[in-house]
Design a protein around this motif. Structure first.
Motif, short mmCIF file in Angstrom:
data_model
loop_
_atom_site.label_atom_id
_atom_site.label_comp_id
_atom_site.label_asym_id
_atom_site.label_seq_id
_atom_site.Cartn_x
_atom_site.Cartn_y
_atom_site.Cartn_z
N ALA A 99 17.33 -32.13 57.94
CA ALA A 99 15.86 -32.03 57.93
C ALA A 99 15.40 -30.71 58.55
CB ALA A 99 15.25 -33.21 58.68
N ALA A 100 16.07 -30.27 59.61
CA ALA A 100 15.72 -28.99 60.22
C ALA A 100 15.95 -27.84 59.24
CB ALA A 100 16.53 -28.78 61.49
N VAL A 101 17.05 -27.91 58.50
CA VAL A 101 17.34 -26.86 57.51
C VAL A 101 16.32 -26.91 56.37
CG1 VAL A 101 19.04 -26.08 55.81
CG2 VAL A 101 19.79 -26.79 58.08
N PHE A 102 16.01 -28.12 55.89
CA PHE A 102 14.99 -28.25 54.85
C PHE A 102 13.65 -27.69 55.32
CE2 PHE A 102 17.13 -32.09 52.63
CZ PHE A 102 17.82 -31.23 51.80
N GLY A 103 13.27 -28.02 56.56
CA GLY A 103 12.01 -27.53 57.08
C GLY A 103 11.97 -26.02 57.21
N ALA A 104 13.07 -25.44 57.71
CA ALA A 104 13.13 -23.99 57.83
C ALA A 104 13.06 -23.32 56.46
CB ALA A 104 14.41 -23.59 58.56
N PHE A 105 13.74 -23.90 55.49
CA PHE A 105 13.72 -23.36 54.13
C PHE A 105 12.31 -23.42 53.54
CE2 PHE A 105 14.09 -23.98 49.51
CZ PHE A 105 14.82 -22.84 49.16
N ALA A 106 11.65 -24.57 53.70
CA ALA A 106 10.29 -24.72 53.17
C ALA A 106 9.34 -23.73 53.84
CB ALA A 106 9.80 -26.15 53.38
N GLY A 107 9.46 -23.57 55.17
CA GLY A 107 8.58 -22.65 55.88
C GLY A 107 8.77 -21.21 55.44
N GLY A 108 10.02 -20.78 55.34
CA GLY A 108 10.30 -19.39 54.96
C GLY A 108 9.96 -19.11 53.51
N VAL A 109 10.41 -20.00 52.60
CA VAL A 109 10.18 -19.78 51.16
C VAL A 109 8.69 -19.90 50.84
CG1 VAL A 109 10.62 -20.72 48.86
CG2 VAL A 109 12.48 -20.51 50.50
N GLY A 110 8.01 -20.88 51.44
CA GLY A 110 6.58 -21.00 51.21
C GLY A 110 5.82 -19.76 51.63
N ALA A 111 6.23 -19.17 52.76
CA ALA A 111 5.57 -17.95 53.22
C ALA A 111 5.83 -16.78 52.27
CB ALA A 111 6.06 -17.60 54.63
N VAL A 112 7.06 -16.68 51.76
CA VAL A 112 7.39 -15.59 50.84
C VAL A 112 6.63 -15.75 49.52
CG1 VAL A 112 9.26 -14.58 49.48
CG2 VAL A 112 9.64 -15.13 51.87
N ILE A 113 6.57 -16.97 49.00
CA ILE A 113 5.85 -17.21 47.74
C ILE A 113 4.38 -16.88 47.90
CG2 ILE A 113 5.15 -18.97 46.08
CD1 ILE A 113 7.81 -20.34 46.52
N SER A 114 3.80 -17.27 49.03
CA SER A 114 2.37 -16.99 49.24
C SER A 114 2.11 -15.50 49.35
CB SER A 114 1.89 -17.71 50.50
OG SER A 114 2.45 -17.13 51.66
N GLY A 135 -0.07 -22.04 54.24
CA GLY A 135 0.15 -23.41 54.70
C GLY A 135 0.36 -24.39 53.56
N PRO A 136 -0.58 -24.46 52.60
CA PRO A 136 -0.37 -25.36 51.48
C PRO A 136 0.91 -25.05 50.69
CG PRO A 136 -2.66 -24.73 51.59
CD PRO A 136 -1.94 -23.90 52.59
N MET A 137 1.28 -23.77 50.56
CA MET A 137 2.47 -23.41 49.81
C MET A 137 3.73 -23.93 50.51
SD MET A 137 2.93 -21.94 46.93
CE MET A 137 4.30 -22.94 46.38
N ILE A 138 3.74 -23.90 51.83
CA ILE A 138 4.87 -24.45 52.58
C ILE A 138 5.01 -25.94 52.29
CG2 ILE A 138 5.69 -25.00 54.90
CD1 ILE A 138 4.54 -22.34 55.82
N ILE A 139 3.89 -26.65 52.28
CA ILE A 139 3.93 -28.09 52.01
C ILE A 139 4.39 -28.34 50.57
CG2 ILE A 139 2.63 -30.23 52.09
CD1 ILE A 139 2.98 -28.75 54.76
N VAL A 140 3.97 -27.48 49.63
CA VAL A 140 4.40 -27.65 48.24
C VAL A 140 5.92 -27.51 48.14
CG1 VAL A 140 4.34 -26.58 45.95
CG2 VAL A 140 2.22 -26.94 47.22
N VAL A 141 6.49 -26.52 48.80
CA VAL A 141 7.94 -26.34 48.77
C VAL A 141 8.64 -27.55 49.39
CG1 VAL A 141 9.88 -24.93 49.56
CG2 VAL A 141 7.77 -23.83 48.79
N ALA A 142 8.10 -28.04 50.51
CA ALA A 142 8.68 -29.22 51.14
C ALA A 142 8.58 -30.43 50.22
CB ALA A 142 7.97 -29.51 52.47
N PHE A 143 7.46 -30.54 49.50
CA PHE A 143 7.28 -31.66 48.57
C PHE A 143 8.27 -31.57 47.42
CE2 PHE A 143 4.98 -33.48 44.84
CZ PHE A 143 4.98 -34.80 45.27
N VAL A 144 8.54 -30.36 46.95
CA VAL A 144 9.54 -30.18 45.89
C VAL A 144 10.92 -30.62 46.38
CG1 VAL A 144 10.76 -28.45 44.50
CG2 VAL A 144 8.27 -28.36 44.70
N LEU A 145 11.25 -30.30 47.62
CA LEU A 145 12.52 -30.76 48.19
C LEU A 145 12.59 -32.28 48.24
CD1 LEU A 145 12.99 -28.23 51.16
CD2 LEU A 145 14.23 -28.28 48.99
#
Length: 445
Positions: free
Chosen positions: A264-279, A288-298
């Motif tokens: 879960a920590a790895v998933f969260g870190a991935f969602a936070g970093g990738v969401g920030a890069v996509i935004s 913020g919403p993009m991070i949640i979208v990436v987490a939702f995709v996971l």
């Protein structure tokens, strides 16, 4: 032995997922530069690092909220932070540290209010959470509206705490998040045994002298601290997503708490970093919403593909079970008919076997043919030698189960759950099987 093999398989699976996520994260940087021309400026680096740190600690702590079925508690506490932000601004101005302290105090008070409602009234948890969420959030909105009416430029941007404003994060904010995340992780490691015990069996923990109230309070305080750390990035509305989504995704891949927390920590870190890069690819995409979208995709990927629990896995297993059941039932019908008409290799008319089994027979015949157990001749379906041996073993297994049902008590045999489709010889010791065989010989079976 099978349990050990399953755990080893899960270990390998978790490490493979972590390696895949690490590789995807490394490839994201050159791919985003080559395909989209993204420049990793100071702001992009800071926001991506802050998002990864927040996702890491949120994912780890969110596992406990998921397992304790307290996901909405995080939602209530994040919404309860808003009036604390407003009051802190009125008292201390726009100092981020003061705003976060105010948010933390308000969230903690919201949690204590929920606990008090549950302890002193008949209100259920969902109703208590709804009261706190709506009441505190409404108070925060009212205070923000009042602050916006004050002729003071320093209040600008306070409403971004509702949805988050990652672009406003600076290096000092990341250091603050890093320090808070490090403290939370250290406390999580220090009280790991206690947190694990109260999560799975609070009654047992209390009976063995653990102060469950204190432990629960500490765990909830850590969740509050994590929510406060993420307010500027994700906001009070979306913060619960980064807190809960990684834990839900990780739960699909493993059955142990240790692996779940790490994943879960790895998933969260991935969602936070990738969401920030996509935004960062477009200024109109909020972080913020993009991070949640990436987490939702996971979460969606995990719900669909995770072995054992994934929807696709279950569907495939259901189809395999249906084919196996059809093949087993058809084999029994073929064997009984053949024995009744002279010998195990006697031909069975196609019309008969399809009439007995209907559509199940068609599926079973396909499976048996592919396994080489039957073949279709001019006179009908005929069992091969391997098919006859398989049918004999199945027939004998059924007779042993019948003998076990009638004589288990008389023979003082171990108690096992009757599973007529399972091999009884794998469940009972050799002495018990020998006793059942003797009973079959006595009955002439």
């Amino acid at each position: 032995m099978s349990t050990a093999r399953a755990l080893n398989s899960e270990d390998r699976r978790v490490w493979l997922i972590i390696a895949a996520i690490g590789l995807a994260s490394l490839l994201l940087i050159p791919l985003s530069q080559a395909l989209f021309g993204l420049r990793f400026t100071y702001t992009v680096r800071v926001v991506a690092l802050g998002g990864s740190l927040l996702g890491f600690v949120s994912g780890a702590l969110g596992c406990f909220a998921v397992l304790r079925q307290e996901s909405l508690l995080g939602d209530a506490m994040s919404h309860a932070a808003l009036p604390g932000v407003a009051i802190a601004f009125l008292l201390a101005g726009r100092e981020l540290g003061a705003l976060l302290i105010g948010a933390g105090i308000a969230s903690w008070l919201g949690w204590r209010f929920v606990v008090a409602l549950l302890a002193t009234t008949r209100i259920k948890q969902d109703a208590a959470l709804g009261i706190v969420l709506a009441g505190f959030f409404a108070a925060g909105i009212a205070l923000l509206a009042y602050i916006q009416s004050i002729p003071d430029a320093s209040q600008a941007g306070l409403d971004h705490f509702i949805f988050g404003q990652a672009a406003a994060i600076i290096e000092s904010d990341v250091r603050l998040v890093s320090g808070g995340a490090l403290l939370v992780v250290c406390l999580l490691a220090l009280f790991w045994k206690e947190f694990k015990l109260v999560t799975f069996d609070a009654g047992f923990a209390s009976a063995n002298g653990f102060r469950t109230l204190v432990i629960n309070s500490l765990l909830s305080t850590l969740i509050v601290a994590t929510i406060v750390l993420g307010l500027q990035l994700a906001g009070v509305i979306l913060m619960v997503g980064i807190l809960i989504a990684p834990g839900i995704a990780a739960r699909q891949w493993t059955r142990t708490l240790e692996q779940m927390v790490v994943l879960a920590a790895v998933f969260g870190a991935f969602a936070g970093g990738v969401g920030a890069v996509i935004s960062a690819l477009d200024s109109d995409i909020p972080t913020g919403p993009m991070i949640i979208v990436v987490a939702f995709v996971l979460v969606l990927i995990s719900l669909a593909l995770a072995p054992g629990r994934g929807l696709l896995w279950r569907r495939l297993r259901l189809r395999a079970n249906r084919r196996a059941f059809a093949a087993r039932s058809t084999l029994r019908d073929l064997y009984r008919y053949a024995l009744a008409h002279g010998a195990a290799d006697a031909p069975v008319p196609d019309a008969f076997i399809r009439g007995v089994g209907d559509r199940r027979a068609a599926l079973g015949l396909r499976e048996l043919t592919s396994d080489g157990f039957v073949s279709l001749g001019n006179a009908g379906w005929q069992l091969s030698q391997s098919g006859i041996e398989r049918a004999r073993r199945d027939f004998h297994n059924q007779r042993l189960w019948e003998s076990y049902r009638f004589y288990a008590h008389e023979l003082d045999l171990p108690i096992v759950a009757e599973d007529r489709e399972g091999e009884i010889e794998s469940l009972l010791p050799a002495e018990a099987i020998a006793s059942l065989e003797a009973k079959l010989r006595e009955r002439g079976a």
